[in-house]
Enzyme design. Structure first.
Site, PDB file in Angstrom:
ATOM      1  N   SER A 113      26.771  -9.259  30.262  1.00  0.00           N
ATOM      2  CA  SER A 113      27.734  -8.368  30.869  1.00  0.00           C
ATOM      3  C   SER A 113      29.135  -8.989  30.860  1.00  0.00           C
ATOM      4  O   SER A 113      29.675  -9.277  29.796  1.00  0.00           O
ATOM      5  CB  SER A 113      27.274  -7.980  32.277  1.00  0.00           C
ATOM      6  OG  SER A 113      27.869  -6.779  32.684  1.00  0.00           O
ATOM      7  N   ASP A 134      21.985   1.513  27.576  1.00  0.00           N
ATOM      8  CA  ASP A 134      22.897   0.899  28.550  1.00  0.00           C
ATOM      9  C   ASP A 134      24.030   1.874  28.844  1.00  0.00           C
ATOM     10  O   ASP A 134      24.867   2.157  27.986  1.00  0.00           O
ATOM     11  CB  ASP A 134      23.447  -0.413  27.986  1.00  0.00           C
ATOM     12  CG  ASP A 134      24.163  -1.253  29.036  1.00  0.00           C
ATOM     13  OD1 ASP A 134      24.585  -0.698  30.070  1.00  0.00           O
ATOM     14  OD2 ASP A 134      24.309  -2.474  28.814  1.00  0.00           O
ATOM     15  N   HIS A 176      20.832  -1.800  31.110  1.00  0.00           N
ATOM     16  CA  HIS A 176      21.617  -3.035  31.232  1.00  0.00           C
ATOM     17  C   HIS A 176      20.701  -4.163  31.706  1.00  0.00           C
ATOM     18  O   HIS A 176      20.739  -4.574  32.875  1.00  0.00           O
ATOM     19  CB  HIS A 176      22.744  -2.769  32.230  1.00  0.00           C
ATOM     20  CG  HIS A 176      23.890  -3.721  32.152  1.00  0.00           C
ATOM     21  ND1 HIS A 176      24.720  -3.813  31.076  1.00  0.00           N
ATOM     22  CD2 HIS A 176      24.371  -4.625  33.058  1.00  0.00           C
ATOM     23  CE1 HIS A 176      25.657  -4.706  31.301  1.00  0.00           C
ATOM     24  NE2 HIS A 176      25.462  -5.227  32.503  1.00  0.00           N
TER      25      HIS A 176
END
Length: 649
Positions: free
Chosen positions: A198, A304, A335
């Site tokens: 991320s 995602d 995610h």
């Protein structure tokens, strides 16, 4: 020198050097086999744990002195005593104190002397005994670092780049945050790999895009490649919030007291109009892909909806254009870290990747298939290249169908129109559930049932010519696989996994840092359809992202929507569908009005990456005329929700 040639020469040199060193140190018989895998021969319990503060050369908080970022280090003690230097695996993050890392939200912990006790995740437990150092960097403005959080900007990137420079003898570090004695990284050979998920992955992308020497590889997991595309989709706001709010979410108490001016600059530079500004140019790493020296092992969930898959698609394509060595894993998850959906294979592959890229071991990973793709939950296939050879952009055209409001999708140019009225209370799951039923909020177009499998691999784009009834309009285009399947439940809160209570161990533990983590399994759901790719846009930005404009009701506008990258096989018997609609509830914000839009179908197309190209599509859809599917409600995942706009851990 072309980059691919440079990588080849480097590999040749390192392999020769390893062989020569082995021959010098071992008996002739032992020298016949160069090492292929690093082994856990060093003590984790007796590893050196230390902290340094690296000078970034910037003064982000305006206090009159350059900012220092904290770098916590865990490294094996034995190599330094033997006069050997080690490579570094580094994760630079804003989350080490505010939010936690990984599925169990681990934080850094420290002893009374300020040395790190628990380093989140398994990287130090596993790799330090194998002869690597691990470095966890607090981004500027977070945890124990000076400065301010600037959300992907110069300070964020310099926070990590300065540490790479220090590891290579080009920057200064000190033993404390203020004052202190200079510290050299004499134990490091300078060869650095960055990893993270991320925001951490985003920093790896950004540092690689500087071309910094010494950064040999990056492993970005669900990383951002351009911050504009995190907040907007071609002018359409994805969320009600901006980078200033994100900075406030992760910054330390110190930064909160000193960084109001930086947050104002972030807010002023990212207007909710969706216009591209210099702030976004600074945070666009794709434009600098030509500077990347490091190899890239990219990992992303194809569902995602936090860091959406446009990010990996445009980054991958730009890296390919510049000949960067690449590898990719694509899962069915949202995610999620691969440690939590394919743990054993992930640790093994990552181990071999770092051994190859940082130690120079000729273990064959560079000769294996480029791509691993999760075709069904826990069922993976490989691809020699990605997208696979023979994949070609194929132009599909929507047309009116035999049932009003339910159109067709094929290769032939069509005429006619289709209309829909934006309903901000509905989204992609509502539209797909009624694909075979006329509804006022969407236009849907379907192929005949496929006579053979059809693979889509890469990024699509949909061009529409639309006439709005009001001065503002947002658009969504989505590709849908209409047919029964069992998939990972990416719309669930855990985005496709279930966390169990038992643990598996990866590396060595200490009393303060366990190498054992909760196991997971796939969380699946049976569906009648799967949304496989999406794109959004503000029609007012049809001419340019630089500045949107009010629309003239009754005037036709043409705009191309970029759809997210994916790799999906539409099976024999299923249908491929295209949906064009307005606001995608909870995935983009609505416009200021509620327009009706009329599509000119003769000037509307979907260009999709079909393996085998138009000929493969024609073969899959041949077989004569088929009646329109009967109206019914199709079941899918629950409506995706994005509760908070944070590139989560």
């Amino acid at each position: 020198m072309p980059k691919r040639t440079r990588f080849t020469l480097w590999r040749t040199f390192v392999t020769a050097a390893v062989a020569a060193l082995t021959a010098a140190l071992l008996t002739p018989a032992a020298a016949q086999a160069a090492p292929r895998e690093s082994r856990p021969v060093y003590s984790y319990a007796h590893a050196v744990r230390e902290s340094v503060w690296v000078d970034t050369g910037l003064d982000g908080d305006g206090d009159g002195r350059t900012d220092r970022v904290a770098a916590d280090i865990v490294r094996p003690s034995e190599p330094a005593r033997q006069g050997h230097k080690v490579p570094v695996i580094m994760d630079a993050s804003p989350y080490y104190s505010c939010c936690g890392r990984g599925n169990e939200s681990q934080l850094k912990t420290y002893d009374a002397q300020g040395n790190v006790v628990q380093m989140p995740l398994f990287y130090d437990n596993y790799f330090v005994p194998r002869g690597y150092a691990f470095v966890g960097v607090d981004l500027a403005g977070t945890d124990r670092s000076d400065g301010c959080v600037d959300v992907g900007g110069r300070s964020d990137i310099q926070s990590a780049k300065a540490v790479v420079d220090w590891l290579n003898g080009r920057a200064r570090a000190y033993s404390s945050r203020t004052g202190g004695t200079p510290v050299r990284a004499g134990w490091s050979n300078g060869r650095t790999g960055m990893i993270g998920k991320s925001w951490d992955a985003t920093i790896a992308n950004g540092v690689a895009a500087t071309g910094v020497k010494g950064l040999k590889t990056i492993v970005p997991i669900s990383g951002i490649s351009s911050w504009y595309d995190y907040y907007f989709a071609q002018g359409a706001p994805l969320y009600d919030g901006g980078p200033d709010e994100l900075a406030g979410y992760v910054e330390s108490d110190d930064a909160t007291a000193h960084c109001a001016a930086v947050q104002r600059k972030l807010a002023d530079g990212s207007p909710r109009s969706g216009d591209w500004t210099p702030l976004w140019t600074e945070r666009d790493y794709v434009k600098d892909a030509g500077k990347v020296r490091a190899s890239v092992f990219l990992v992303h969930g194809m569902q995602d909806l936090n860091v959406r898959t446009k990010h990996f698609g445009q980054w991958w394509d730009a890296l390919a254009k510049h000949g960067v060595e690449r590898k990719i894993w694509l899962s069915q998850t949202g995610h999620v870290d691969p440690f939590d959906y394919r743990r054993g294979a992930w640790v093994d592959t990552l181990h071999r990747w770092f051994d190859h890229e940082l130690l120079g071991y000729d273990n064959g990973i560079d000769r294996e298939p480029m791509a691993d793709i999760e075709r069904h939950p826990d069922q993976w296939v490989t691809s020699t290249a990605w997208p696979p050879h023979g994949t070609a952009a194929t132009t599909l055209r929507p047309a009116p169908g035999t049932t009003a409001g339910v159109g067709t999708l094929g290769l032939r140019t069509a005429h006619g129109t289709a209309s829909f009225t934006d309903d901000p209370g509905l989204g992609e799951t509502d539209w797909a559930a009624h694909l075979t039923t006329p509804t006022p909020e969407k236009a849907g177009f379907l192929t005949a049932p496929l006579g053979r499998d059809l693979r889509l691999s890469g990024s699509s784009r949909v061009t529409v010519t639309a006439t709005p009834s009001t001065a503002s309009a947002h658009l969504t285009a989505a590709l849908v696989d209409l047919g029964p399947d069992t998939i990972r439940d990416y719309a669930d809160a855990a985005e496709g996994i279930t966390t169990l209570t038992d643990r598996t161990c990866w590396g060595e533990s200490t009393a303060g840092d366990s190498a054992c983590f909760k196991a997971t399994r796939a969380k699946t759901v049976g569906v009648d359809y799967t949304v496989i790719s999406r794109g959004w846009a503000d029609l007012g930005h049809h001419a340019s992202l630089d500045r949107g404009e009010p629309l003239t009701p009754g005037r036709a506008y043409t705009m191309t929507l970029d759809l997210a990258a994916t790799d999906h096989v539409v099976p024999k018997g299923h249908r491929l569908a295209l949906i064009v609609a307005g606001t995608d509830k909870d995935l983009i914000d609505p416009p200021s009005s509620r327009p009706t839009l009329t599509l000119d179908l003769s000037r509307t197309t979907a260009v999709v990456p079909v393996t085998g190209g138009a000929a493969a599509f024609a073969r899959a859809t041949s077989g004569g005329a088929h009646p329109a599917p009967a109206p019914r409600t199709w079941n899918g995942v629950r409506a995706p929700q994005t509760a908070r706009h944070v590139p989560a851990s």
